[in-house]
Motif scaffolding. Sequence first.
Motif, PDB file in Angstrom:
ATOM      1  N   TYR A 246       0.858  -1.173   0.000  1.00 50.20           N
ATOM      2  CA  TYR A 246       0.000   0.000   0.000  1.00 50.20           C
ATOM      3  C   TYR A 246       0.898   1.228   0.000  1.00 50.20           C
ATOM      4  CZ  TYR A 246      -3.741  -3.030   1.798  1.00 50.20           C
ATOM      5  OH  TYR A 246      -4.667  -4.013   1.963  1.00 50.20           O
ATOM      6  N   GLY A 247       0.407   2.322  -0.577  1.00 50.25           N
ATOM      7  CA  GLY A 247       1.143   3.579  -0.496  1.00 50.25           C
ATOM      8  C   GLY A 247       0.165   4.718  -0.621  1.00 50.25           C
ATOM      9  N   SER A 248       0.500   5.820   0.036  1.00 46.43           N
ATOM     10  CA  SER A 248      -0.389   6.972   0.000  1.00 46.43           C
ATOM     11  C   SER A 248       0.419   8.248   0.191  1.00 46.43           C
ATOM     12  CB  SER A 248      -1.375   6.805   1.160  1.00 46.43           C
ATOM     13  OG  SER A 248      -2.593   7.341   0.847  1.00 46.43           O
ATOM     14  N   LEU A 249      -0.098   9.345  -0.337  1.00 44.07           N
ATOM     15  CA  LEU A 249       0.570  10.650  -0.177  1.00 44.07           C
ATOM     16  C   LEU A 249      -0.362  11.531   0.654  1.00 44.07           C
ATOM     17  CD1 LEU A 249       2.882  12.657  -1.057  1.00 44.07           C
ATOM     18  CD2 LEU A 249       1.448  13.235  -3.025  1.00 44.07           C
ATOM     19  N   GLU A 250       0.032  11.776   1.900  1.00 44.98           N
ATOM     20  CA  GLU A 250      -0.887  12.476   2.814  1.00 44.98           C
ATOM     21  C   GLU A 250      -0.263  13.649   3.539  1.00 44.98           C
ATOM     22  OE1 GLU A 250      -2.022   9.281   5.361  1.00 44.98           O
ATOM     23  OE2 GLU A 250      -3.581   8.589   4.002  1.00 44.98           O
ATOM     24  N   PHE A 251       1.047  13.882   3.300  1.00 45.64           N
ATOM     25  CA  PHE A 251       1.734  14.911   4.082  1.00 45.64           C
ATOM     26  C   PHE A 251       2.400  15.940   3.163  1.00 45.64           C
ATOM     27  CE2 PHE A 251       5.359  16.553   6.499  1.00 45.64           C
ATOM     28  CZ  PHE A 251       4.757  16.902   7.705  1.00 45.64           C
ATOM     29  N   ASP A 300      16.284  22.669  -4.962  1.00 45.84           N
ATOM     30  CA  ASP A 300      15.571  23.069  -3.737  1.00 45.84           C
ATOM     31  C   ASP A 300      14.077  23.256  -4.035  1.00 45.84           C
ATOM     32  OD1 ASP A 300      15.873  25.335  -5.302  1.00 45.84           O
ATOM     33  OD2 ASP A 300      16.097  26.692  -3.590  1.00 45.84           O
ATOM     34  N   GLY A 301      13.498  22.278  -4.763  1.00 50.88           N
ATOM     35  CA  GLY A 301      12.073  22.346  -5.075  1.00 50.88           C
ATOM     36  C   GLY A 301      11.229  22.334  -3.805  1.00 50.88           C
ATOM     37  N   CYS A 302      10.057  22.966  -3.874  1.00 51.29           N
ATOM     38  CA  CYS A 302       9.148  23.013  -2.726  1.00 51.29           C
ATOM     39  C   CYS A 302       8.633  21.599  -2.418  1.00 51.29           C
ATOM     40  CB  CYS A 302       7.972  23.929  -3.067  1.00 51.29           C
ATOM     41  SG  CYS A 302       6.709  23.973  -1.801  1.00 51.29           S
ATOM     42  N   VAL A 303       8.646  21.212  -1.151  1.00 50.78           N
ATOM     43  CA  VAL A 303       8.167  19.855  -0.785  1.00 50.78           C
ATOM     44  C   VAL A 303       6.647  19.749  -0.926  1.00 50.78           C
ATOM     45  CG1 VAL A 303      10.108  19.428   0.779  1.00 50.78           C
ATOM     46  CG2 VAL A 303       7.961  20.332   1.710  1.00 50.78           C
ATOM     47  N   PHE A 304       5.996  20.890  -1.156  1.00 53.82           N
ATOM     48  CA  PHE A 304       4.526  20.887  -1.315  1.00 53.82           C
ATOM     49  C   PHE A 304       4.109  21.133  -2.773  1.00 53.82           C
ATOM     50  CE2 PHE A 304       4.880  22.490   3.257  1.00 53.82           C
ATOM     51  CZ  PHE A 304       4.696  21.235   3.798  1.00 53.82           C
ATOM     52  N   ARG A 305       5.044  20.908  -3.722  1.00 56.01           N
ATOM     53  CA  ARG A 305       4.694  21.085  -5.143  1.00 56.01           C
ATOM     54  C   ARG A 305       3.546  20.147  -5.520  1.00 56.01           C
ATOM     55  NH1 ARG A 305       9.590  19.519  -5.346  1.00 56.01           N
ATOM     56  NH2 ARG A 305       9.477  18.036  -7.049  1.00 56.01           N
ATOM     57  N   GLU A 306       2.615  20.679  -6.324  1.00 59.61           N
ATOM     58  CA  GLU A 306       1.454  19.870  -6.764  1.00 59.61           C
ATOM     59  C   GLU A 306       1.887  18.650  -7.570  1.00 59.61           C
ATOM     60  OE1 GLU A 306      -1.823  20.357  -6.328  1.00 59.61           O
ATOM     61  OE2 GLU A 306      -2.069  22.456  -5.724  1.00 59.61           O
ATOM     62  N   GLU A 307       3.029  18.766  -8.282  1.00 62.37           N
ATOM     63  CA  GLU A 307       3.438  17.692  -9.209  1.00 62.37           C
ATOM     64  C   GLU A 307       3.959  16.441  -8.484  1.00 62.37           C
ATOM     65  OE1 GLU A 307       6.777  19.022 -11.554  1.00 62.37           O
ATOM     66  OE2 GLU A 307       8.088  19.049  -9.814  1.00 62.37           O
ATOM     67  N   ILE A 308       4.216  16.538  -7.186  1.00 66.18           N
ATOM     68  CA  ILE A 308       4.745  15.372  -6.457  1.00 66.18           C
ATOM     69  C   ILE A 308       3.692  14.263  -6.481  1.00 66.18           C
ATOM     70  CG2 ILE A 308       5.347  14.520  -4.138  1.00 66.18           C
ATOM     71  CD1 ILE A 308       6.690  17.297  -3.682  1.00 66.18           C
ATOM     72  N   ASP A 309       4.101  13.071  -6.930  1.00 66.09           N
ATOM     73  CA  ASP A 309       3.108  11.992  -7.034  1.00 66.09           C
ATOM     74  C   ASP A 309       3.584  10.687  -6.409  1.00 66.09           C
ATOM     75  OD1 ASP A 309       5.005  11.246  -8.879  1.00 66.09           O
ATOM     76  OD2 ASP A 309       3.645  11.059 -10.573  1.00 66.09           O
ATOM     77  N   ILE A 310       4.691  10.725  -5.641  1.00 65.72           N
ATOM     78  CA  ILE A 310       5.137   9.504  -4.961  1.00 65.72           C
ATOM     79  C   ILE A 310       4.387   9.359  -3.636  1.00 65.72           C
ATOM     80  CG2 ILE A 310       7.411   9.520  -6.025  1.00 65.72           C
ATOM     81  CD1 ILE A 310       8.501  10.584  -3.287  1.00 65.72           C
ATOM     82  N   TYR A 311       4.537   8.231  -2.975  1.00 62.41           N
ATOM     83  CA  TYR A 311       3.893   8.007  -1.681  1.00 62.41           C
ATOM     84  C   TYR A 311       4.786   8.540  -0.571  1.00 62.41           C
ATOM     85  CZ  TYR A 311       2.141   4.480  -4.896  1.00 62.41           C
ATOM     86  OH  TYR A 311       1.660   3.840  -6.000  1.00 62.41           O
ATOM     87  N   VAL A 326       7.274 -11.213   6.079  1.00 59.69           N
ATOM     88  CA  VAL A 326       7.827  -9.916   6.482  1.00 59.69           C
ATOM     89  C   VAL A 326       6.737  -8.852   6.455  1.00 59.69           C
ATOM     90  CG1 VAL A 326       9.467  -8.081   5.898  1.00 59.69           C
ATOM     91  CG2 VAL A 326      10.109 -10.471   5.529  1.00 59.69           C
ATOM     92  N   SER A 327       6.688  -8.059   7.529  1.00 60.11           N
ATOM     93  CA  SER A 327       5.858  -6.842   7.535  1.00 60.11           C
ATOM     94  C   SER A 327       6.815  -5.661   7.519  1.00 60.11           C
ATOM     95  CB  SER A 327       5.021  -6.752   8.807  1.00 60.11           C
ATOM     96  OG  SER A 327       4.121  -7.806   8.838  1.00 60.11           O
ATOM     97  N   TYR A 328       6.735  -4.857   6.463  1.00 62.75           N
ATOM     98  CA  TYR A 328       7.677  -3.739   6.273  1.00 62.75           C
ATOM     99  C   TYR A 328       6.893  -2.447   6.136  1.00 62.75           C
ATOM    100  CZ  TYR A 328      10.681  -0.575   3.541  1.00 62.75           C
ATOM    101  OH  TYR A 328      11.369   0.515   3.087  1.00 62.75           O
ATOM    102  N   SER A 329       7.463  -1.355   6.649  1.00 66.55           N
ATOM    103  CA  SER A 329       6.850  -0.047   6.373  1.00 66.55           C
ATOM    104  C   SER A 329       7.928   1.013   6.226  1.00 66.55           C
ATOM    105  CB  SER A 329       5.864   0.347   7.481  1.00 66.55           C
ATOM    106  OG  SER A 329       6.570   0.680   8.650  1.00 66.55           O
ATOM    107  N   LEU A 330       7.586   2.068   5.510  1.00 65.84           N
ATOM    108  CA  LEU A 330       8.485   3.212   5.328  1.00 65.84           C
ATOM    109  C   LEU A 330       7.673   4.479   5.556  1.00 65.84           C
ATOM    110  CD1 LEU A 330      11.257   4.380   4.405  1.00 65.84           C
ATOM    111  CD2 LEU A 330      10.397   4.296   2.068  1.00 65.84           C
ATOM    112  N   THR A 331       8.149   5.300   6.475  1.00 61.95           N
ATOM    113  CA  THR A 331       7.490   6.567   6.805  1.00 61.95           C
ATOM    114  C   THR A 331       8.462   7.690   6.483  1.00 61.95           C
ATOM    115  OG1 THR A 331       6.425   5.421   8.636  1.00 61.95           O
ATOM    116  CG2 THR A 331       6.376   7.819   8.698  1.00 61.95           C
TER     117      THR A 331
END
Length: 362
Positions: A246-251, A300-311, A326-331
């Motif tokens: 699973y992956g999501s972009l929430e931040f 030094d792109g803005c971390v809140f750019r609209e074009e960001i589409d990764i999780y 294996v249960s793995y997570s990346l935050t």
Amino acid sequence: MNTTSKQSRRDFIALSGSALAGSFFLHPVAQALSIFDKPGQKMKLAMVGTGVRGLAMWGRDVIRAYKDQVEFVGLSDKNEGRMKYGKTFMGVDCPLFLSADQMIKETKPDVLIVTTMDSTHHEFIVKGLLAGMNVISEKPMTTDEVKVKAILDAERKSGKKLIVTFNYRYSPHRQKLYELLRAGEIGTITSVDFHWYLDTSHGADYFRRWHGRKEFGGTLLVHKSTHHFDLLNWWLDSDPEEVFAYGSLEFYGKNGPFRSKTCRGCPHASKCDFHWDITRNEHLTKLYVENEQYDGYYRDGCVFREEIDIYDKMAVQIKYKNNVQVSYSLTTYSPYEGYRIAFNGTKGRLEAWIKESQPWDE
Ligand SMILES: NC(=O)c1ccc[n+]([C@@H]2O[C@H](COP(=O)([O-])OP(=O)(O)OC[C@H]3O[C@@H](n4cnc5c(N)ncnc54)[C@H](O)[C@@H]3O)[C@@H](O)[C@H]2O)c1
């Protein structure tokens, strides 16, 4: 760590484990030197991708460590200015090429080092192999299965070797985990809990760069987790059989309260927790800021750019061929950086909590 796709993991471990007392591994350049077949001559290296990684770890550091055994015969990058700065940074006197094809043709290196953006690795790996040279590529080998197939086909066709570099295996505590597991301290391993935390400094930095777009880095499940999956494959001495994620972009990205193009000139700088002044770092300024006119890339792109589409949060379940689950997570927005891992076995449990860094001083 480096693995070759022509050698089984067990063979490689047997070879490297018996050869090295204090460390398990050969440097990829040493590995390339071990199959270099021109006695009395220096091994000719050419590198494509003169970014921050290529110039320091593969350029400057390799010259320092292997100056009597190797020589750089060419550097190539699509950014002319970065390439020129790179030549000075590395202290070499070799020709520069905007075209990797031309570099390969004119300089005929023994080994091509690939340190470009992840999604382009396959292009240069395939060119190098088919031109008859061994290739060392930064991780990840590539970003999708079509490119993997092109690389494996080129390796088979050429008879040449690709070495993909995985430096995470080199750290002493990860080697210790490996030793304890192989020694059977916890019996047969049955399952693993593995959770990796990137902080709001280093973690956020992925969202400033090309890594923020799926098309360039394949998401952090490829760009970053490739290190973690490589560790798992090595620790468990097996290969994944079933995987889902699973992956999501929430931040980051569109979720931010405001945005700009870059941190430089941002009207929200005074209230943004992620504001970062690249011009305070001379090396990064010379590498990127002073060469923006060649390719329009902003480090030094803005971390809140609209074009960001990764999780920015990811969870993966893996079943290995040897039945380990294996249960793995990346935050990516944790207050501190590091990882927790626990191996459950038939005779016990092996745990580690490694805190690697944090954005504040102790
Ligand atoms: N092992 C590690 O821990 C680690 C750490 C950092 C980076 N890396 C890897 O190193 C590689 C480079 O990363 P970086 O941080 O130096 O990035 P970077 O953006 O600083 O450098 C990439 C360079 O490649 C050039 N480039 C991109 N596409 C190209 C193309 N088609 N033709 C020619 N040149 C091209 C860019 O102009 C740039 O100079 C990546 O594969 C990355 O995953 C590995």
